[in-house]
Design a protein around this motif. Structure first.
Motif, PDB file in Angstrom:
ATOM      1  N   GLN A 182      19.394  71.385  39.997  1.00 51.58           N
ATOM      2  CA  GLN A 182      19.670  72.599  40.772  1.00 51.58           C
ATOM      3  C   GLN A 182      19.657  72.327  42.285  1.00 51.58           C
ATOM      4  O   GLN A 182      20.411  72.963  43.030  1.00 51.58           O
ATOM      5  CB  GLN A 182      18.736  73.743  40.393  1.00 51.58           C
ATOM      6  N   VAL A 183      18.854  71.376  42.708  1.00 53.52           N
ATOM      7  CA  VAL A 183      18.859  71.037  44.135  1.00 53.52           C
ATOM      8  C   VAL A 183      20.156  70.296  44.483  1.00 53.52           C
ATOM      9  O   VAL A 183      20.771  70.540  45.533  1.00 53.52           O
ATOM     10  CB  VAL A 183      17.619  70.178  44.496  1.00 53.52           C
ATOM     11  N   THR A 240      16.271  79.793  37.429  1.00 50.36           N
ATOM     12  CA  THR A 240      16.892  80.107  38.716  1.00 50.36           C
ATOM     13  C   THR A 240      18.060  81.069  38.544  1.00 50.36           C
ATOM     14  O   THR A 240      18.238  81.983  39.354  1.00 50.36           O
ATOM     15  CB  THR A 240      17.330  78.800  39.417  1.00 50.36           C
ATOM     16  N   GLY A 293      10.504  68.430  40.550  1.00 51.29           N
ATOM     17  CA  GLY A 293      10.670  67.567  41.719  1.00 51.29           C
ATOM     18  C   GLY A 293       9.369  66.936  42.206  1.00 51.29           C
ATOM     19  O   GLY A 293       9.369  66.151  43.158  1.00 51.29           O
ATOM     20  N   GLU A 335      16.256  66.324  35.840  1.00 55.71           N
ATOM     21  CA  GLU A 335      15.384  66.998  36.812  1.00 55.71           C
ATOM     22  C   GLU A 335      15.997  66.917  38.210  1.00 55.71           C
ATOM     23  O   GLU A 335      16.460  65.878  38.642  1.00 55.71           O
ATOM     24  CB  GLU A 335      13.994  66.321  36.809  1.00 55.71           C
ATOM     25  N   ARG A 361      22.907  72.722  44.948  1.00 54.56           N
ATOM     26  CA  ARG A 361      22.847  73.343  46.282  1.00 54.56           C
ATOM     27  C   ARG A 361      23.380  72.400  47.344  1.00 54.56           C
ATOM     28  O   ARG A 361      24.142  72.788  48.225  1.00 54.56           O
ATOM     29  CB  ARG A 361      21.413  73.731  46.632  1.00 54.56           C
ATOM     30  N   LYS A 362      22.955  71.128  47.269  1.00 53.94           N
ATOM     31  CA  LYS A 362      23.397  70.153  48.278  1.00 53.94           C
ATOM     32  C   LYS A 362      24.913  70.038  48.288  1.00 53.94           C
ATOM     33  O   LYS A 362      25.526  69.850  49.328  1.00 53.94           O
ATOM     34  CB  LYS A 362      22.785  68.779  47.989  1.00 53.94           C
ATOM     35  N   THR A 394      12.229  78.822  43.338  1.00 57.57           N
ATOM     36  CA  THR A 394      13.052  77.702  42.886  1.00 57.57           C
ATOM     37  C   THR A 394      13.058  76.558  43.896  1.00 57.57           C
ATOM     38  O   THR A 394      12.903  76.787  45.086  1.00 57.57           O
ATOM     39  CB  THR A 394      14.513  78.157  42.709  1.00 57.57           C
ATOM     40  N   PRO A 395      13.222  75.327  43.390  1.00 61.53           N
ATOM     41  CA  PRO A 395      13.384  74.220  44.330  1.00 61.53           C
ATOM     42  C   PRO A 395      14.689  74.366  45.105  1.00 61.53           C
ATOM     43  O   PRO A 395      15.700  74.780  44.547  1.00 61.53           O
ATOM     44  CB  PRO A 395      13.432  72.990  43.421  1.00 61.53           C
ATOM     45  N   ARG A 396      14.657  74.067  46.380  1.00 65.11           N
ATOM     46  CA  ARG A 396      15.869  74.117  47.208  1.00 65.11           C
ATOM     47  C   ARG A 396      16.012  72.795  47.946  1.00 65.11           C
ATOM     48  O   ARG A 396      15.158  71.921  47.829  1.00 65.11           O
ATOM     49  CB  ARG A 396      15.755  75.264  48.219  1.00 65.11           C
ATOM     50  N   THR A 397      17.079  72.704  48.720  1.00 60.04           N
ATOM     51  CA  THR A 397      17.362  71.427  49.380  1.00 60.04           C
ATOM     52  C   THR A 397      16.184  70.963  50.232  1.00 60.04           C
ATOM     53  O   THR A 397      15.823  69.802  50.229  1.00 60.04           O
ATOM     54  CB  THR A 397      18.622  71.566  50.248  1.00 60.04           C
TER      55      THR A 397
END
Lengths: 301, 301
Positions: free
Chosen positions: B40-41, B75, A38, B37, B44-45, A12-15
């Motif tokens: 999800q990031v 996710t 992203g 889009e 998290r932020k 998964t995309p993360r920060t």
């Protein structure tokens, strides 16, 4: 060749980490390889001009390699694109993109050309006078292809000193690069070998992600300059790797060694590990020339 | 109520701006509203726990409100979710998500419950003993709903000083909050009014994006505490706004004024303008209490 890593982490995309996407610069092409969520932001961060991308290669339809594509296609429309966009990927990709565009009543104002893949053996999917792209069938949980990018042999290189010594006018240089001999005013024929050097050896890049350990790919990627081979896990998680049809860094190195590639580039790291340096350390026990992909890194050869 | 702005810019995700997504905290719920889009990031932020999200409301199926959803759903699976996830959105959303999951052979291991919307009049889509959510039909290029979130009237508030004065044991406090009188040991009945205050007035939030100027929504959102109303353009681009079925800051303010809302929150800004302050300045000529949404901002009321 120049390879921009837009994202190279699994799942998964993360920060701070992005799912898979790369741009390969090869003979004036900008080939986009995979397109995780992203990707379009990563393209902007790396200042890659959207208008230079005309071919997108998708390895498989897991989200971390594909879910950035619908948004990118929409953005091309908003940017006023009118050139064709060619998309190479597993069968089903056209249905998915078409449905998403239809639901948003957001048709593109440029032609989208889908090249859907089903072959289980290597297939030439793109070719022009400078470059070829062939699929590398991989072994993953869903139908997956890697891609082998090869330059075609270039022109001979002018030996400018020799040409000057013979008093040859620049108008003949084009022919010399094409391998022709030159006839001087006095009728003497100067053989091409005396006026030029061999072309630079054509460069190559093999992209293999995602895949289980698959020694049968070795023949096809033999002696490529750079091999990107996924290494989701370390050898300590080999059981997980086998179960999920991924590879360990050790397995990636075994492939690199058997194929005698120039450089092994690792990526598609699970985020469970404290440092990606561990992947390099493990691979280096088997193969010497290992590099670590990381988001934002650029490799040139 | 607490509103987390994850993204509030129109069109495409960029390096520093995100497409639409918000999280509304209301009576222990975390409602996710739209999912462009990169959502999800952004979650998290902003350190929002994924496991607390059980309801996702999608206004319409344009990419900048929707293309983050497939990745988010994947996710949740990777995070080991097993609780139901409820998704409210236009008809077609189930087909799209199902196709993407099917192509990746990535079925969720938690129940995905789709509530597909087709109604053109307000419809109650969620209700429990504390909260209700009703659609607000909007006017955009595709079928679009806003959402009206309302708390239900809460319990009466304990007058702890009065209760202590009467010597009432804490075991009775529950009943006092429920509006009941208390009978003392000597048989005296103390009326509830003497032991409690009126409940806090129930709070409300109306989310209206994307939409053309639509005065007919005013009745439904009358006197809400906070109204998020899109303002893609300024009045100087009113022609573009009308053509693309968006609103100007001025039009958003006219709706806020007519509906006598508490606070108008602007967002869904086109990135053509130098500063989003211009939107506030324009709206403030018509309506006093204007706030600007921005990615990462949190509003509480």
């Amino acid at each position: 060749m120049k390879l921009h890593i837009l994202g190279c982490y699994a799942a998964t995309p993360r920060t701070l980490t992005n799912p898979t996407s790369q741009v390969l610069e090869i003979r004036n092409h900008m080939f986009l390889i995979d397109c995780g969520e992203g990707t379009q932001v990563q393209l902007r961060k790396q200042k890659i001009k959207f208008s230079r991308i005309n071919h997108i290669f998708i390895s498989h339809l897991h989200g971390d390699h594909f879910f950035g594509l619908p948004g990118l296609i929409s953005t091309f429309r908003l940017l006023g694109r009118n050139k064709e966009m060619h998309i190479y990927g597993p069968k089903g990709i056209k249905e998915a993109i078409t449905l998403l565009l239809k639901l948003g009543d957001s048709w593109t104002n440029y032609p989208l050309v889908f090249h859907e893949l089903t072959a289980k053996t290597p297939k030439l999917v793109y070719e022009d006078d400078k470059v070829s792209v062939t699929t590398i069938p991989l072994d993953h949980r869903v139908y997956t292809n890697g891609f082998l990018f090869r330059e075609k042999p270039g022109e001979r290189q002018l030996n400018i000193e020799a040409a000057t010594e013979y008093g040859i006018e620049p108008v003949y240089f084009r022919n010399i690069k094409k391998g022709k001999d030159v006839t001087l005013d006095d009728g003497t024929i100067v053989p091409n070998q005396a006026l030029s050097f061999d072309p630079k050896p054509p460069k190559s890049y093999a992209y293999c992600s995602d895949t289980a350990y698959k020694p049968s790919m070795v023949d096809q990627i033999s002696e490529v300059d750079w091999l990107y081979h996924e290494s989701t896990f370390l050898d300590s998680e080999e059981h997980l790797s086998a179960k999920t049809k991924h590879s360990t860094a050790k397995e990636a190195a075994k492939i690199a060694k058997a194929a005698q590639v120039g450089t092994l580039l690792l990526g598609h790291y699970s985020t469970r590990y404290k440092s990606i340096v561990l992947f390099k350390e493990e691979a280096a026990t088997i193969f010497d020339n290992v590099e670590l992909a990381d988001d934002g890194k650029v490799f040139e050869w």
